[in-house]
Write an enzyme that holds these catalytic residues in place. Structure first.
Site, PDB file in Angstrom:
ATOM      1  N   GLU A 192      -5.233  -5.006  10.374  1.00 36.44           N
ATOM      2  CA  GLU A 192      -4.198  -4.003  10.628  1.00 36.44           C
ATOM      3  C   GLU A 192      -4.497  -3.314  11.959  1.00 36.44           C
ATOM      4  O   GLU A 192      -5.303  -2.378  12.012  1.00 36.44           O
ATOM      5  CB  GLU A 192      -4.189  -2.951   9.516  1.00 36.44           C
ATOM      6  CG  GLU A 192      -3.919  -3.514   8.139  1.00 36.44           C
ATOM      7  CD  GLU A 192      -3.342  -2.451   7.201  1.00 36.44           C
ATOM      8  OE1 GLU A 192      -2.254  -2.701   6.653  1.00 36.44           O
ATOM      9  OE2 GLU A 192      -3.950  -1.381   7.041  1.00 36.44           O
ATOM     10  N   GLY A 225       2.675   2.140  10.852  1.00 38.85           N
ATOM     11  CA  GLY A 225       3.632   3.237  10.744  1.00 38.85           C
ATOM     12  C   GLY A 225       4.324   3.587  12.054  1.00 38.85           C
ATOM     13  O   GLY A 225       4.968   4.621  12.170  1.00 38.85           O
ATOM     14  N   SER A 274       3.616  -2.199  10.350  1.00 40.48           N
ATOM     15  CA  SER A 274       5.063  -2.273  10.597  1.00 40.48           C
ATOM     16  C   SER A 274       5.648  -3.636  10.234  1.00 40.48           C
ATOM     17  O   SER A 274       6.573  -4.111  10.889  1.00 40.48           O
ATOM     18  CB  SER A 274       5.392  -1.895  12.045  1.00 40.48           C
ATOM     19  OG  SER A 274       5.006  -0.560  12.304  1.00 40.48           O
ATOM     20  N   HIS A 314      -9.345   1.182   4.884  1.00 38.41           N
ATOM     21  CA  HIS A 314      -8.084   1.414   5.604  1.00 38.41           C
ATOM     22  C   HIS A 314      -8.332   2.352   6.782  1.00 38.41           C
ATOM     23  O   HIS A 314      -9.131   3.278   6.686  1.00 38.41           O
ATOM     24  CB  HIS A 314      -7.028   2.003   4.663  1.00 38.41           C
ATOM     25  CG  HIS A 314      -5.655   1.938   5.257  1.00 38.41           C
ATOM     26  ND1 HIS A 314      -5.225   2.849   6.193  1.00 38.41           N
ATOM     27  CD2 HIS A 314      -4.646   1.051   5.096  1.00 38.41           C
ATOM     28  CE1 HIS A 314      -3.997   2.513   6.582  1.00 38.41           C
ATOM     29  NE2 HIS A 314      -3.627   1.430   5.932  1.00 38.41           N
ATOM     30  N   GLU A 331      -6.697   4.729   7.905  1.00 37.42           N
ATOM     31  CA  GLU A 331      -6.461   6.153   7.603  1.00 37.42           C
ATOM     32  C   GLU A 331      -7.687   6.760   6.923  1.00 37.42           C
ATOM     33  O   GLU A 331      -8.004   7.928   7.137  1.00 37.42           O
ATOM     34  CB  GLU A 331      -5.201   6.293   6.737  1.00 37.42           C
ATOM     35  CG  GLU A 331      -3.945   6.033   7.573  1.00 37.42           C
ATOM     36  CD  GLU A 331      -2.779   5.424   6.816  1.00 37.42           C
ATOM     37  OE1 GLU A 331      -2.742   5.505   5.582  1.00 37.42           O
ATOM     38  OE2 GLU A 331      -1.898   4.845   7.484  1.00 37.42           O
ATOM     39  N   ASN A 363       0.879  -1.173   0.000  1.00 39.17           N
ATOM     40  CA  ASN A 363       0.000   0.000   0.000  1.00 39.17           C
ATOM     41  C   ASN A 363       0.916   1.221   0.000  1.00 39.17           C
ATOM     42  O   ASN A 363       1.503   1.558   1.024  1.00 39.17           O
ATOM     43  CB  ASN A 363      -0.895  -0.020   1.249  1.00 39.17           C
ATOM     44  CG  ASN A 363      -1.727   1.244   1.379  1.00 39.17           C
ATOM     45  OD1 ASN A 363      -1.757   2.081   0.483  1.00 39.17           O
ATOM     46  ND2 ASN A 363      -2.408   1.380   2.513  1.00 39.17           N
ATOM     47  N   TRP A 364       1.048   1.830  -1.153  1.00 38.94           N
ATOM     48  CA  TRP A 364       1.982   2.960  -1.274  1.00 38.94           C
ATOM     49  C   TRP A 364       1.491   4.200  -0.533  1.00 38.94           C
ATOM     50  O   TRP A 364       2.246   5.138  -0.336  1.00 38.94           O
ATOM     51  CB  TRP A 364       2.207   3.313  -2.747  1.00 38.94           C
ATOM     52  CG  TRP A 364       2.965   2.296  -3.539  1.00 38.94           C
ATOM     53  CD1 TRP A 364       3.419   1.079  -3.113  1.00 38.94           C
ATOM     54  CD2 TRP A 364       3.360   2.409  -4.919  1.00 38.94           C
ATOM     55  NE1 TRP A 364       4.069   0.430  -4.140  1.00 38.94           N
ATOM     56  CE2 TRP A 364       4.045   1.217  -5.251  1.00 38.94           C
ATOM     57  CE3 TRP A 364       3.197   3.389  -5.906  1.00 38.94           C
ATOM     58  CZ2 TRP A 364       4.575   0.994  -6.531  1.00 38.94           C
ATOM     59  CZ3 TRP A 364       3.710   3.165  -7.171  1.00 38.94           C
ATOM     60  CH2 TRP A 364       4.394   1.966  -7.475  1.00 38.94           C
ATOM     61  N   LYS A 365       0.204   4.221  -0.187  1.00 42.32           N
ATOM     62  CA  LYS A 365      -0.394   5.421   0.434  1.00 42.32           C
ATOM     63  C   LYS A 365      -0.112   6.636  -0.442  1.00 42.32           C
ATOM     64  O   LYS A 365      -0.079   6.511  -1.666  1.00 42.32           O
ATOM     65  CB  LYS A 365       0.118   5.579   1.876  1.00 42.32           C
ATOM     66  CG  LYS A 365      -0.074   4.281   2.686  1.00 42.32           C
ATOM     67  CD  LYS A 365       0.130   4.431   4.155  1.00 42.32           C
ATOM     68  CE  LYS A 365      -0.109   3.086   4.833  1.00 42.32           C
ATOM     69  NZ  LYS A 365       0.007   3.139   6.284  1.00 42.32           N
TER      70      LYS A 365
HETATM   71  P1  13P Z   1       3.173   0.295   7.635  1.00 40.75           P
HETATM   72  O1  13P Z   1       3.668  -0.982   7.011  1.00 40.75           O
HETATM   73  O2  13P Z   1       3.913   1.506   7.131  1.00 40.75           O
HETATM   74  O3  13P Z   1       3.087   0.218   9.117  1.00 40.75           O
HETATM   75  O4  13P Z   1       1.663   0.485   7.106  1.00 40.75           O
HETATM   76  C1  13P Z   1       0.797  -0.581   7.153  1.00 40.75           C
HETATM   77  C2  13P Z   1      -0.413  -0.220   6.394  1.00 40.75           C
HETATM   78  O5  13P Z   1      -1.164   0.665   6.797  1.00 40.75           O
HETATM   79  C3  13P Z   1      -0.696  -0.924   5.139  1.00 40.75           C
HETATM   80  O6  13P Z   1      -1.967  -0.646   4.669  1.00 40.75           O
END
Ligand code: 13P
Length: 251
Positions: A168, A174, A214, A96, A98, A9-11
């Site tokens: 998640e 993160g 993470s 997600h 976020e 997931n590149w966000k």
């Molecule tokens: P990280 O791997 O940066 O913790 O993010 C996980 C994530 O939100 C994947 O969708």
């Protein structure tokens, strides 16, 4: 039997040129290896069409990170499931944390997004997970159960079979603070039990449940060794070929 999957997931990272470069480089490495898992990248919307033309989808799947909760029309700035599908993407990350936290996505909206994605033959990668205060209060199972029930359990068994789940824990995203292998396994087994209760054992056995938060090359093998952890949804460590391939190779 269910697929093993490592999805990135590149966000909101990488401009168009950087994104194309990363996708092409990954595709090249993957085309020379025989990996035991399905590898997917979830790019920003603007990358999808360009990346789609440049990758071999048998080696590297393509996902959007969201889609609209309406079919079409006067929704400035939104991107519909049909538009996502027309780029050549096959998957869409939905729910997600976020999006739930910063953009107010509710279980009801997500239920609609899942429906619209499935109507376009897009496979949802549906995210669930508790925040730290919920875990500290021992409410993580209740939270995850209600997220799944509210957005997914109205689906027919045939539609549910298209869903990929990603657990998640929000406190692990993160933060560098990964769930322990035991915490991940415990929750994944709980989720599989919920699915078995609703759709039966075969549906539960066939559902891929990914872990996210993470996850990196150094901890992936331990997480993936759990019987109910079918792979990962990877944020930060999906942004370079080296980091991401380290996780793909651990699966
Ligand atoms: P990280 O791997 O940066 O913790 O993010 C996980 C994530 O939100 C994947 O969708």
């Amino acid at each position: 039997m269910r697929k093993k999957i490592v999805a990135g997931n590149w966000k909101m990272n990488k401009n168009l040129q950087e994104g194309i470069q990363l996708a092409v480089a990954l595709n090249e490495v993957l085309s020379k290896e025989n990996n035991s898992c399905r590898v997917i990248i979830g790019t920003p919307f603007i990358h999808l069409a360009s990346v789609s033309e440049r990758i071999d989808k048998k080696k590297l799947g393509l996902a959007a990170q969201n889609c609209a909760d309406h079919v079409s029309g006067a929704y400035t700035g939104e991107v519909s499931a049909e538009m996502v599908k027309s780029t050549g993407a096959e998957y869409v990350i939905l729910g997600h944390s976020e999006r739930r936290t910063y953009y107010g996505e509710t279980p009801e909206m997500l239920k609609t997004k899942v429906r619209l994605a499935l109507d376009q033959q897009l496979q949802p990668i549906f995210c669930i997970g508790e925040v730290l205060s919920e875990r500290e209060a021992g409410k993580q199972f209740e939270v995850v159960r209600s997220q799944i029930e509210a957005s997914l359990f109205d689906l027919s068994e045939a539609d549910f079979s298209k869903i990929i789940l990603a657990y998640e824990p929000v406190w692990a995203i993160g933060t560098g603070k990964t769930a322990t292998a035991a915490q991940a396994q415990e929750m994944h087994a709980f989720i599989r039990g919920l699915i078995a209760g609703k759709y039966g054992k075969k549906a539960a056995d066939d559902c891929s449940i990914l872990y996210g938060g993470s996850c990196k090359a150094s901890n992936a093998a331990e997480l993936f060794a759990n019987p109910d952890v079918d792979g990962g949804l990877i944020g930060g460590a999906s942004l370079t070929v080296e980091d991401f391939m380290g996780i793909v190779r651990a699966r």
